[in-house]
Design a protein around this motif. Sequence first.
Motif, PDB file in Angstrom:
ATOM      1  N   VAL A 179       0.812  -1.154  -0.002  1.00  0.00           N
ATOM      2  CA  VAL A 179       0.140   0.056  -0.119  1.00  0.00           C
ATOM      3  C   VAL A 179       0.937   1.273   0.018  1.00  0.00           C
ATOM      4  O   VAL A 179       1.879   1.413   0.480  1.00  0.00           O
ATOM      5  N   SER A 180       0.698   2.292  -0.660  1.00  0.00           N
ATOM      6  CA  SER A 180       1.268   3.360  -0.843  1.00  0.00           C
ATOM      7  C   SER A 180       0.617   4.510  -0.021  1.00  0.00           C
ATOM      8  O   SER A 180      -0.516   4.231   0.580  1.00  0.00           O
ATOM      9  N   GLY A 181       1.219   5.745   0.240  1.00  0.00           N
ATOM     10  CA  GLY A 181       0.870   6.856   1.062  1.00  0.00           C
ATOM     11  C   GLY A 181       1.315   7.024   2.426  1.00  0.00           C
ATOM     12  O   GLY A 181       1.955   5.882   2.889  1.00  0.00           O
ATOM     13  N   TYR A 182       0.786   7.918   3.213  1.00  0.00           N
ATOM     14  CA  TYR A 182       1.356   7.956   4.621  1.00  0.00           C
ATOM     15  C   TYR A 182       0.553   7.178   5.508  1.00  0.00           C
ATOM     16  O   TYR A 182      -0.453   6.409   5.185  1.00  0.00           O
ATOM     17  N   SER A 183       0.989   6.925   6.785  1.00  0.00           N
ATOM     18  CA  SER A 183       0.597   5.892   7.625  1.00  0.00           C
ATOM     19  C   SER A 183      -0.342   6.481   8.568  1.00  0.00           C
ATOM     20  O   SER A 183      -1.367   5.678   9.116  1.00  0.00           O
ATOM     21  N   PHE A 184      -0.350   7.403   9.282  1.00  0.00           N
ATOM     22  CA  PHE A 184      -0.887   8.112  10.288  1.00  0.00           C
ATOM     23  C   PHE A 184      -1.676   9.329  10.126  1.00  0.00           C
ATOM     24  O   PHE A 184      -1.476  10.163   9.442  1.00  0.00           O
ATOM     25  N   PRO A 185      -3.292   9.207  10.451  1.00  0.00           N
ATOM     26  CA  PRO A 185      -3.806   8.093  11.155  1.00  0.00           C
ATOM     27  C   PRO A 185      -4.314   7.131  10.133  1.00  0.00           C
ATOM     28  O   PRO A 185      -4.521   7.425   8.828  1.00  0.00           O
ATOM     29  N   SER A 186      -4.756   5.836  10.398  1.00  0.00           N
ATOM     30  CA  SER A 186      -5.132   4.794   9.611  1.00  0.00           C
ATOM     31  C   SER A 186      -6.678   5.154   8.925  1.00  0.00           C
ATOM     32  O   SER A 186      -7.477   5.578   9.530  1.00  0.00           O
ATOM     33  N   GLY A 187      -6.373   5.320   7.606  1.00  0.00           N
ATOM     34  CA  GLY A 187      -7.915   5.506   6.937  1.00  0.00           C
ATOM     35  C   GLY A 187      -8.956   4.759   6.962  1.00  0.00           C
ATOM     36  O   GLY A 187     -10.169   4.792   7.153  1.00  0.00           O
ATOM     37  N   HIS A 188      -8.664   3.454   7.051  1.00  0.00           N
ATOM     38  CA  HIS A 188      -9.358   2.406   7.325  1.00  0.00           C
ATOM     39  C   HIS A 188     -10.256   2.509   8.530  1.00  0.00           C
ATOM     40  O   HIS A 188     -11.308   1.932   8.689  1.00  0.00           O
ATOM     41  N   SER A 189      -9.225   2.645   9.688  1.00  0.00           N
ATOM     42  CA  SER A 189      -9.931   2.776  11.129  1.00  0.00           C
ATOM     43  C   SER A 189     -10.660   4.112  11.118  1.00  0.00           C
ATOM     44  O   SER A 189     -11.735   3.802  11.811  1.00  0.00           O
ATOM     45  N   MET A 190     -10.434   5.046  10.567  1.00  0.00           N
ATOM     46  CA  MET A 190     -11.231   6.259  10.548  1.00  0.00           C
ATOM     47  C   MET A 190     -12.544   6.015   9.998  1.00  0.00           C
ATOM     48  O   MET A 190     -13.567   6.331  10.390  1.00  0.00           O
ATOM     49  N   ALA A 191     -12.636   5.534   8.627  1.00  0.00           N
ATOM     50  CA  ALA A 191     -13.723   5.114   7.803  1.00  0.00           C
ATOM     51  C   ALA A 191     -14.653   4.101   8.671  1.00  0.00           C
ATOM     52  O   ALA A 191     -15.896   4.237   8.624  1.00  0.00           O
ATOM     53  N   PHE A 247     -16.786  -5.268  13.866  1.00  0.00           N
ATOM     54  CA  PHE A 247     -16.331  -4.718  12.565  1.00  0.00           C
ATOM     55  C   PHE A 247     -15.139  -3.540  12.594  1.00  0.00           C
ATOM     56  O   PHE A 247     -14.218  -3.791  11.923  1.00  0.00           O
ATOM     57  N   ILE A 248     -15.366  -2.707  13.469  1.00  0.00           N
ATOM     58  CA  ILE A 248     -14.266  -1.521  13.722  1.00  0.00           C
ATOM     59  C   ILE A 248     -13.138  -2.144  14.128  1.00  0.00           C
ATOM     60  O   ILE A 248     -12.134  -1.729  13.645  1.00  0.00           O
ATOM     61  N   LEU A 249     -13.235  -3.121  14.945  1.00  0.00           N
ATOM     62  CA  LEU A 249     -11.927  -3.350  15.613  1.00  0.00           C
ATOM     63  C   LEU A 249     -11.190  -4.393  14.651  1.00  0.00           C
ATOM     64  O   LEU A 249      -9.798  -4.443  14.681  1.00  0.00           O
ATOM     65  N   THR A 250     -11.970  -5.225  14.048  1.00  0.00           N
ATOM     66  CA  THR A 250     -11.187  -6.367  13.223  1.00  0.00           C
ATOM     67  C   THR A 250     -10.628  -5.591  11.779  1.00  0.00           C
ATOM     68  O   THR A 250      -9.512  -6.052  11.459  1.00  0.00           O
ATOM     69  N   ILE A 251     -11.348  -4.587  11.338  1.00  0.00           N
ATOM     70  CA  ILE A 251     -10.702  -3.783  10.358  1.00  0.00           C
ATOM     71  C   ILE A 251      -9.586  -3.235  10.848  1.00  0.00           C
ATOM     72  O   ILE A 251      -8.538  -3.097   9.953  1.00  0.00           O
TER      73      ILE A 251
END
Length: 222
Positions: A125-137, A169-173
């Motif tokens: 995966v490319s791009g910066y790491s912090f904060p996680s986009g998957h976690s926020m979404a 779902f939130i925690l597992t993602i």
Amino acid sequence: MKNHWTSKISFLLLAAALCLCAFISIALSISDNQIHRFDDVLINWIQGMESPGMTRLMQFFTWIGSGRQVVIITILAMLVLYLYLGHRRELLFLTSVLVGSTVLNALLKVVFGRARPTIHRIIEVSGYSFPSGHSMASFSLYGGLAFLIWKHIPSFTGRVFMMVASAVFILTIGMSRIYLGVHYPSDVVGGYFISGCWLFTCIWFYRRYLQRLSRLQTSSIV
């Protein structure tokens, strides 16, 4: 009734402030390189569970939390809210939560510019790491849906099931991003906190709007 609304609004502002403080604390720890031990311990524990079956499961959850799938789930949820529950204001709320979270994530990634981990990557995966986009979404989507659907579930058991399912779902993602080697645990936790701040703030504004609308309706009747 007024005290009931006021107490709820005050709680939301307090929750948003606490989430923001927690996010700032994590961000400062990353800047000072003081959080590496926390990251290393969790990375070793989560990646220590690696197996072919676990990898497929984590890839599935990271796929669910990706941008296209989040958009699809959001559209389906909005259709249900509109067609079956007759909601319109809720559509604007959910859209604001998701769009705001996406924009906020993009801005924060640029501000912090943290590189992704390079050890034991299962996917690229490319791009910066912090904060996680998957976690926020995931936090914004499933947290927002839980808030909207809560009042439509009559039983306590049903509400508990909904909250547990949302949390899973939130925690597992978030966990999937650590397992696959594309995020540090602090990226994921930081994403949860800043997304929680944003979600609670949106709920605060939404409740303020409903409160004003209720007052206008009451005054027009009188």
